[in-house]
Motif scaffolding. Structure first.
Motif, PDB file in Angstrom:
ATOM      1  N   UNK A 264      60.238 -14.755 -41.773  1.00  0.00           N
ATOM      2  CA  UNK A 264      61.631 -14.100 -42.083  1.00  0.00           C
ATOM      3  C   UNK A 264      61.750 -12.719 -41.820  1.00  0.00           C
ATOM      4  N   UNK A 265      62.917 -12.235 -42.300  1.00  0.00           N
ATOM      5  CA  UNK A 265      63.471 -10.842 -42.326  1.00  0.00           C
ATOM      6  C   UNK A 265      62.970 -10.218 -43.859  1.00  0.00           C
TER       7      UNK A 265
ATOM      8  N   UNK B 279      55.031 -11.874 -48.983  1.00  0.00           N
ATOM      9  CA  UNK B 279      55.499 -13.065 -48.341  1.00  0.00           C
ATOM     10  C   UNK B 279      54.256 -13.948 -47.966  1.00  0.00           C
ATOM     11  N   UNK B 280      54.611 -15.472 -48.075  1.00  0.00           N
ATOM     12  CA  UNK B 280      53.418 -16.233 -47.697  1.00  0.00           C
ATOM     13  C   UNK B 280      53.908 -17.303 -46.685  1.00  0.00           C
TER      14      UNK B 280
ATOM     15  N   UNK C  25      53.714  -4.438 -39.769  1.00  0.00           N
ATOM     16  CA  UNK C  25      53.281  -6.078 -39.731  1.00  0.00           C
ATOM     17  C   UNK C  25      54.304  -6.929 -39.251  1.00  0.00           C
ATOM     18  N   UNK C  26      55.295  -6.349 -38.634  1.00  0.00           N
ATOM     19  CA  UNK C  26      56.070  -7.066 -37.900  1.00  0.00           C
ATOM     20  C   UNK C  26      55.687  -7.870 -36.685  1.00  0.00           C
ATOM     21  N   UNK C  27      55.383  -8.888 -36.581  1.00  0.00           N
ATOM     22  CA  UNK C  27      55.039  -9.596 -35.483  1.00  0.00           C
ATOM     23  C   UNK C  27      55.193 -11.302 -35.626  1.00  0.00           C
ATOM     24  N   UNK C  28      54.885 -11.806 -34.386  1.00  0.00           N
ATOM     25  CA  UNK C  28      55.140 -13.479 -34.713  1.00  0.00           C
ATOM     26  C   UNK C  28      53.519 -13.822 -35.018  1.00  0.00           C
TER      27      UNK C  28
ATOM     28  N   UNK D  68      57.723 -12.713 -38.572  1.00  0.00           N
ATOM     29  CA  UNK D  68      57.931 -11.996 -39.474  1.00  0.00           C
ATOM     30  C   UNK D  68      58.355 -10.573 -39.138  1.00  0.00           C
ATOM     31  N   UNK D  69      59.433 -10.112 -39.748  1.00  0.00           N
ATOM     32  CA  UNK D  69      60.140  -8.987 -39.347  1.00  0.00           C
ATOM     33  C   UNK D  69      60.261  -8.109 -40.768  1.00  0.00           C
ATOM     34  N   UNK D  70      59.418  -6.972 -40.716  1.00  0.00           N
ATOM     35  CA  UNK D  70      59.335  -6.040 -42.006  1.00  0.00           C
ATOM     36  C   UNK D  70      60.366  -5.030 -41.515  1.00  0.00           C
TER      37      UNK D  70
END
Length: 123
Positions: free
Chosen positions: A10-11, A18-19, A90-93, A119-121
């Motif tokens: 998620x964002x 986040x887990x 850390x934003x990545x698939x 995951x989008x940070x």
């Protein structure tokens, strides 16, 4: 056919935790080494960490040491990637992947893969 299913992406804002979850369809994860790999936009896939069949953990990416960890819940047939102090980089698939023998030497040579979760940070 080995199928892995990731969830939990998620964002999120920088600094939060986040887990991610990985479950298997039709087989038991306990008998496999399971790892997490991520791919950021415009970059190559990179191995993050892996848990062996004997629950030893291998880290492939120095930037996540002390922030990310991996663990199993055999009763639920799940493997989790617990991430803390998330950063924009850390934003990545994030992909869950499995190997029938052991954690791969370079963190990418798995036998089978999931479809990934984004995951989008960002603030």
């Amino acid at each position: 056919q080995y199928q892995l299913i990731e969830s939990g992406g998620g964002l999120v804002q920088p600094g939060v935790s986040l887990t991610l979850s990985c479950t298997a369809s039709g087989f038991t994860l306990d008998t496999y080494a399971v790892g997490w790999v991520r791919q950021a936009p415009g970059k190559e896939r990179e191995g993050i960490l892996c848990i062996s069949r004997s629950d030893d953990i291998t880290y492939y990416e120095d930037s996540v040491k002390g922030r990310f960890t991996i663990y199993r819940d055999g009763a639920k047939n799940m493997v989790y990637l617990q991430m803390s102090t998330l950063k924009p980089e850390d934003t990545a698939r994030y992909y869950c992947a499995g190997d029938g023998l052991s954690c791969p030497g370079y963190g990418l040579e798995y036998d089978f893969w999931g479809q990934g979760t984004q995951v989008t940070v960002s603030s």
